[in-house]
Scaffold this motif. Sequence first.
Motif, mmCIF file in Angstrom:
data_model
loop_
_atom_site.group_PDB
_atom_site.id
_atom_site.type_symbol
_atom_site.label_atom_id
_atom_site.label_comp_id
_atom_site.label_asym_id
_atom_site.label_seq_id
_atom_site.Cartn_x
_atom_site.Cartn_y
_atom_site.Cartn_z
ATOM 1 N N GLN A 45 31.476 30.503 31.335
ATOM 2 C CA GLN A 45 30.689 30.246 32.532
ATOM 3 C C GLN A 45 31.335 29.161 33.390
ATOM 4 O O GLN A 45 31.483 29.316 34.603
ATOM 5 N N ALA A 46 31.736 28.075 32.766
ATOM 6 C CA ALA A 46 32.333 26.958 33.502
ATOM 7 C C ALA A 46 33.671 27.364 34.108
ATOM 8 O O ALA A 46 33.985 27.017 35.260
ATOM 9 N N GLY A 47 34.473 28.101 33.346
ATOM 10 C CA GLY A 47 35.784 28.511 33.834
ATOM 11 C C GLY A 47 35.693 29.447 35.027
ATOM 12 O O GLY A 47 36.447 29.313 35.997
ATOM 13 N N VAL A 48 34.773 30.386 34.976
ATOM 14 C CA VAL A 48 34.616 31.338 36.076
ATOM 15 C C VAL A 48 34.101 30.630 37.322
ATOM 16 O O VAL A 48 34.578 30.875 38.435
ATOM 17 N N SER A 64 37.173 44.270 34.802
ATOM 18 C CA SER A 64 37.413 43.676 33.489
ATOM 19 C C SER A 64 36.295 44.059 32.523
ATOM 20 O O SER A 64 35.115 43.983 32.861
ATOM 21 N N ALA A 65 36.678 44.477 31.325
ATOM 22 C CA ALA A 65 35.689 44.856 30.317
ATOM 23 C C ALA A 65 36.362 44.973 28.964
ATOM 24 O O ALA A 65 37.578 45.165 28.878
ATOM 25 N N ASP A 83 30.725 40.331 24.941
ATOM 26 C CA ASP A 83 31.838 40.100 25.872
ATOM 27 C C ASP A 83 31.557 40.716 27.238
ATOM 28 O O ASP A 83 31.792 40.097 28.280
ATOM 29 N N ASN A 84 31.049 41.938 27.245
ATOM 30 C CA ASN A 84 30.810 42.601 28.521
ATOM 31 C C ASN A 84 29.664 41.971 29.295
ATOM 32 O O ASN A 84 29.738 41.836 30.524
ATOM 33 N N LEU A 85 28.609 41.556 28.601
ATOM 34 C CA LEU A 85 27.516 40.868 29.281
ATOM 35 C C LEU A 85 27.989 39.557 29.907
ATOM 36 O O LEU A 85 27.637 39.233 31.049
ATOM 37 N N MET A 86 28.783 38.806 29.177
ATOM 38 C CA MET A 86 29.245 37.520 29.681
ATOM 39 C C MET A 86 30.171 37.689 30.890
ATOM 40 O O MET A 86 30.058 36.975 31.887
ATOM 41 N N ILE A 87 31.097 38.640 30.798
ATOM 42 C CA ILE A 87 32.041 38.868 31.895
ATOM 43 C C ILE A 87 31.301 39.212 33.177
ATOM 44 O O ILE A 87 31.494 38.587 34.228
ATOM 45 N N ILE A 92 29.299 38.286 38.623
ATOM 46 C CA ILE A 92 28.305 38.713 39.610
ATOM 47 C C ILE A 92 27.501 37.517 40.117
ATOM 48 O O ILE A 92 27.248 37.391 41.330
ATOM 49 N N HIS A 93 27.103 36.625 39.221
ATOM 50 C CA HIS A 93 26.334 35.458 39.660
ATOM 51 C C HIS A 93 27.161 34.581 40.609
ATOM 52 O O HIS A 93 26.661 34.133 41.652
ATOM 53 N N ASN A 94 28.416 34.343 40.257
ATOM 54 C CA ASN A 94 29.237 33.486 41.112
ATOM 55 C C ASN A 94 29.646 34.181 42.407
ATOM 56 O O ASN A 94 29.856 33.515 43.435
#
Length: 321
Positions: A45-48, A64-65, A83-87, A92-94
Motif C-alpha cells: 500500500q505504501a509503495g504504490v 498486473s495479476a 495478491d490479486n486483491l491487494m494489487i 484503483i484506490h490511488n
Amino acid sequence: MDLNAKIYVAGSRGLVGSAIVRRLKKLGYKNILEKTSKELDLRSQAGVELFFCNERPEYIFLASAKVGGILANNSLPAEFIYDNLMIETNIIHNAHKYKVSKLLFLGSSCIYPKYALQPLKEEYLLTGELEPTNEPYAIAKIAGIKLCQSYRRQYGDNFISVMPTNLYGINDNFNLDTSHVLPALMRKFHEAKLSGAPSVTVWGSGKPRREFLYVEDLADACCFLMQYYNDSEIVNIGTGIDITIAELAAMMADITCFTGEIVYDRTKPDGTPVKYLDISKLTKLGWYAQTPLRAGIEKTYQWFLRNSANLTFQQSHDLNI
C-alpha cells in the motif's frame, strides 16, 4: 489519450502488459511508465501510494495479476486471492486519490458461473456458482470490477473493466506447473518431438471447449476501448469462436511436427465444460479480432523457438509485473 499523455501499464513484463506496451508504442505513445516487481511491489500500500504521488500517471492499464492454470489455482488459492486483491485495491484506490483521467481494469472470463449459458454474456456475472478450481482468483477479479464500478458511482471516476477470454502469445508462461493449457501443450509437444517420445499426455478428457485470443489482438482491443468506451458495465473481449481441447492438442501436434500418440488423462479435472464469450457488445462498438487461432499459435511457436534457450521454465510463478 493524447500522444504525450503519461500512461502507466501495470504488469508491463507479463503476457498482457508487454503486449499493451508494444501496441501503445506502435500507436505513437512515448511517455509510458513501466516498473518491475523489484522496483515496485504492487501489493504494498505504501509503495504504490508513493509511486502515484511521485509519478502522477494520467492513464492506467491495470494488467498486473497473479495468474495460472488449474494446477496453480488449486495449489495456491490463498496467494491467488490475496495478491490479486491487494494489487487491484492499491492501484484503483490511488488512481482515484491522484485523479487519474481513466483506468482500464483487466478481469478474466473465469468470473462467470461454471454452468452459465453459452456464449457468456456480460449480464451473467454473479448469477451462479463459480468454477471451484479457480474460485479465489475469480472472486478477486470480481472484486476489481466492483471496485471500478463503485468508484465510478460514488466519485464519477472513469474506470472501465474488460473481460478477456483465454489468452496466448509472446511472453507467455511456459512453466508446466503454473501455465495455462495452450502454452503448456506447446511446450509438451515441442519437448516430446525433440526427445522422440512416443506420446504426449493431456489433462482431462479433451472434451471441454475453450476460446483463445492472441494477446496482440487483446492489446489492440484495450487501446481501442481506452479511447472509445466510457461506461460502467464490463465488456467481453474474445473471438466468439471456441474449440475442443482435443482439437487444440491435434493442432498443436501438427504445428510442432509431433507425430506420436496423444493420450488423455481422465483422472485430471476438465474444469468448466464449455466457455466462450458473447462479444456482441464489443463488435457493436466496431472492434473485431484479426488473428485466426492457427496463425496466432504459429507466431507464438516461432517466438518460443527463438527464445526457448532464455526461458526459465523452472522458476516459481511471479506476479506478471
